[in-house]
Structure formats: C-alpha cells, structure tokens
Write a protein that holds these residues in place. Structure first.
Motif, PDB file in Angstrom:
ATOM      1  N   MET A  84      28.259-136.754 -71.615  1.00 18.65           N
ATOM      2  CA  MET A  84      29.651-136.618 -71.188  1.00 18.65           C
ATOM      3  C   MET A  84      30.599-137.415 -72.080  1.00 18.65           C
ATOM      4  SD  MET A  84      29.840-134.437 -68.706  1.00 18.65           S
ATOM      5  CE  MET A  84      28.643-133.559 -69.729  1.00 18.65           C
ATOM      6  N   THR A  85      30.133-138.567 -72.577  1.00 20.07           N
ATOM      7  CA  THR A  85      30.975-139.344 -73.491  1.00 20.07           C
ATOM      8  C   THR A  85      31.182-138.588 -74.788  1.00 20.07           C
ATOM      9  OG1 THR A  85      30.197-141.446 -72.561  1.00 20.07           O
ATOM     10  CG2 THR A  85      31.184-141.523 -74.748  1.00 20.07           C
ATOM     11  N   GLN A 101      35.686-134.877 -65.660  1.00 18.69           N
ATOM     12  CA  GLN A 101      35.590-134.762 -64.210  1.00 18.69           C
ATOM     13  C   GLN A 101      35.292-133.325 -63.789  1.00 18.69           C
ATOM     14  OE1 GLN A 101      36.739-137.333 -61.356  1.00 18.69           O
ATOM     15  NE2 GLN A 101      35.159-135.905 -60.689  1.00 18.69           N
ATOM     16  N   ALA A 102      35.960-132.370 -64.429  1.00 21.16           N
ATOM     17  CA  ALA A 102      35.739-130.957 -64.088  1.00 21.16           C
ATOM     18  C   ALA A 102      34.316-130.531 -64.425  1.00 21.16           C
ATOM     19  CB  ALA A 102      36.754-130.086 -64.832  1.00 21.16           C
ATOM     20  N   ASP A 103      33.824-130.947 -65.578  1.00 25.36           N
ATOM     21  CA  ASP A 103      32.471-130.615 -66.016  1.00 25.36           C
ATOM     22  C   ASP A 103      31.439-131.208 -65.047  1.00 25.36           C
ATOM     23  OD1 ASP A 103      30.555-129.542 -67.659  1.00 25.36           O
ATOM     24  OD2 ASP A 103      31.039-130.740 -69.422  1.00 25.36           O
ATOM     25  N   GLY A 110      31.666-145.714 -68.799  1.00 22.05           N
ATOM     26  CA  GLY A 110      32.737-145.019 -68.081  1.00 22.05           C
ATOM     27  C   GLY A 110      32.287-143.656 -67.589  1.00 22.05           C
ATOM     28  N   ALA A 111      31.583-142.925 -68.447  1.00 18.43           N
ATOM     29  CA  ALA A 111      31.075-141.609 -68.051  1.00 18.43           C
ATOM     30  C   ALA A 111      30.014-141.740 -66.964  1.00 18.43           C
ATOM     31  CB  ALA A 111      30.496-140.888 -69.265  1.00 18.43           C
ATOM     32  N   GLY A 112      29.133-142.730 -67.091  1.00 21.86           N
ATOM     33  CA  GLY A 112      28.105-142.922 -66.070  1.00 21.86           C
ATOM     34  C   GLY A 112      28.699-143.239 -64.712  1.00 21.86           C
ATOM     35  N   ALA A 113      29.725-144.097 -64.710  1.00 23.54           N
ATOM     36  CA  ALA A 113      30.400-144.426 -63.451  1.00 23.54           C
ATOM     37  C   ALA A 113      31.091-143.201 -62.866  1.00 23.54           C
ATOM     38  CB  ALA A 113      31.414-145.547 -63.698  1.00 23.54           C
TER      39      ALA A 113
END
Length: 313
Positions: free
Chosen positions: A173-174, A192-194, A279-282
């Motif tokens: 995601m990052t 967020q949408a993904d 950030g992506a993991g959270a």
C-alpha cells in the motif's frame, strides 16, 4: 521428550527466526513451547515487487545475509527440525527460483512458498494458544504483513472455520499509494479506498463481523499498540495481549499519516525499517476495525512464527 525446532518466516518486509523446545505431547494441549531465540531483521524482500513482478537482486542479498546468520545459530543450538515459510513477496515474483536456490544454498533446506490459506492457518494456530480467558470466542485473527493481510475466523477447540488472504499489506500500500512524505490527503484517500474494498471482500468471505474478539498480529499491529500504550521502548511482554480501543488506533493512525518519515523515526518504539510503511499498516488495522465493527483489538506477539514451530511437532 522435548523437540528442538527452528521456524523461519520470510515475509515481504521482514525475516524472523524462532528456535524453541516443543513440549512432550504427554504434557497436554496447553503446555507452552519454550523460546530459546527470537530474532527479526527488516530485509524488505518485497521491494518493488508490486510494480516489477520480480525480486530485486539487492533484496535477495539482504535476505541471504540475515539467513546466513540464522543458519549459524540454528547449527549452534542443535536444532532437530527446521521449517522455513516464505510468504507474499515470493508468491508474486517471476524470479522466485533465484530466491529458492539462495535459500537452499544458505540454509540447507528448501523454503516452502505457502499459500495464503496456509499462511492464515499457521497464523491462527500461533495466535490463539495462550489467549486470556476474557478474549471471547469466536476470534477474528488478522495478520497484517508487508504484501498481504490474512483474515481467519475460528475457535480454540474447533480451529479454523474460514480463512482468506488479501493483497493489502503495509509495503504494497505504501509503494502503490502513500508516496508523499508525509502522504497527501488524496494519496491517503486512494489507499483507504483500496484497503476498504479488499477488507469488505474478505469480510464477505469469512464471518469476521460475527466474531467476538479481534486479535491482531505482526509488526504494524504491535507498533501501533506500543504507541497507543505510551511505551518509551519496545517491550514485547507489555504489548502481548494488550487490548487497545478503536479510538486509540484511529488517533495513532491519523498521527502517523501526518508525520514525515523523520518524525516517525523519532518515535521511541519505532523500528527503523518500519518507519516508512507503518502509516499504511496502521491504516489497514483501522479500516478492518471500522468495517468489522470492532471496538478493540487484542495484540499478540505470537503469530505465524509460532504456528510454524508447532507444525513441526
């Protein structure tokens, strides 16, 4: 008689080792394994895989260096059985054969490129042993990795009822969305949408919304929990089985996404190799809690690594 085993979990972001003594089966189903060594190195094996479809040579070399150190420790501790599982990055790569050959040369055993379903089942086995009595069943166990996230629903006695793996992880995601430092609002919205689309598909495939307890595994979850708990250093014994509210997770997620990489590195519990992807993991964790209607998450330091070890019994 105990059995000394070595479990290696090679994921998209990290490679980890557990050397442990498994209890004699006569000791009963609740007897714990005894840790001799737990190690983790960030090697970012999945660097660029989402874009190129190949494992980068430098990523394979970083993994080889870590694996050589693990092999030396396994030999020194007199291990009886070894199992290495390789997960999302090496499932996706067109040059997975190069990785496999490197592992066989370095470790002396072939890596098992486990399916998403097997990855999920191993994670569940490792996570649910030893959960506190107030962690009500059924469980929804989530393992947020670098390339994928596993969703597993089940109970202690009945085991896994349903499992699915989705290609949303902190590295993927990052690299796909969160390219700014810090990421812009449009980048966060796209991520967020993904994530939401993938989580909703997962929760349609497994009855996660009917689970009583959410159990979160892996470094993204434990780091978010450590921050939420206000720890000044990473303390696994305080993180293991800590229960954190949705509100606290949402607050930590917003804060991490607003920070630069340098600011995230300054957080006392932050592993340097996780600062660019946390950030992506959270965001994955927060989205799962939102979509599954979970008011809290219970963190577990025991996960797929422990499941691999138990599979050698």
């Amino acid at each position: 008689m105990t059995t000394r085993v070595a479990a290696i979990d090679c994921g998209t972001n990290s490679i980890r080792l557990l050397v442990a003594d498994l209890p004699d089966p006569a000791a009963g189903p609740d007897a714990p394994l005894v840790d001799l060594s737990r190690r983790m190195e960030i090697v970012r094996l999945g660097q660029g895989v989402d874009k190129t479809g190949r494992l980068a040579p430098e990523a394979i070399e970083r993994t080889r260096v870590a694996l050589a150190s693990y092999a030396a420790e396994i030999d020194s501790l007199g291990v009886d059985r070894v199992r290495m599982c390789a997960t999302s990055a090496s499932r996706d790569a067109s040059n997975a054969g190069d990785f496999r050959a490197m592992v066989e040369r370095t470790l002396g055993v072939a890596p098992e490129v486990v399916t998403g379903d097997e990855e999920a089942r191993l994670s569940f086995t490792g996570a649910v042993r030893g959960l506190p009595a107030d962690a009500l069943e059924p469980y929804l166990v989530i393992d947020i990795g670098g390339g994928s996230t596993e969703f597993v629903v089940g109970t202690r006695a009945g085991g896994v009822e349903a499992a699915i793996s989705m290609d949303v992880g902190c590295v993927r995601m990052t690299e796909r969305h969160l390219l700014g430092d810090p990421p812009g609002l449009d980048q966060i919205a796209a991520a967020q949408a993904d994530i939401t689309a993938a989580v909703d598909r997962a929760l349609e495939a497994v009855p996660g919304r009917q689970a009583a307890t959410l159990v979160g595994l892996a470094g993204s979850v434990t780091t978010v929990v450590a921050i939420a708990e206000g720890l000044t250093e990473y303390e696994p014994e305080r993180i293991h089985h800590a229960r954190v509210s949705y509100g606290a997770v949402a607050e930590v997620t917003a804060d991490l996404l607003a920070k630069t990489r340098e600011q995230r590195l300054a957080i006392p519990v932050m592993h340097p190799g996780r600062a660019d992807v946390i950030g992506a993991g959270a965001l994955v964790l927060r989205t799962i809690m939102e979509r599954a209607g979970m008011s809290a998450v219970v963190a577990s330091e025991h996960d797929i690594l422990d499941g691999i070890a138990w599979s050698l019994r």
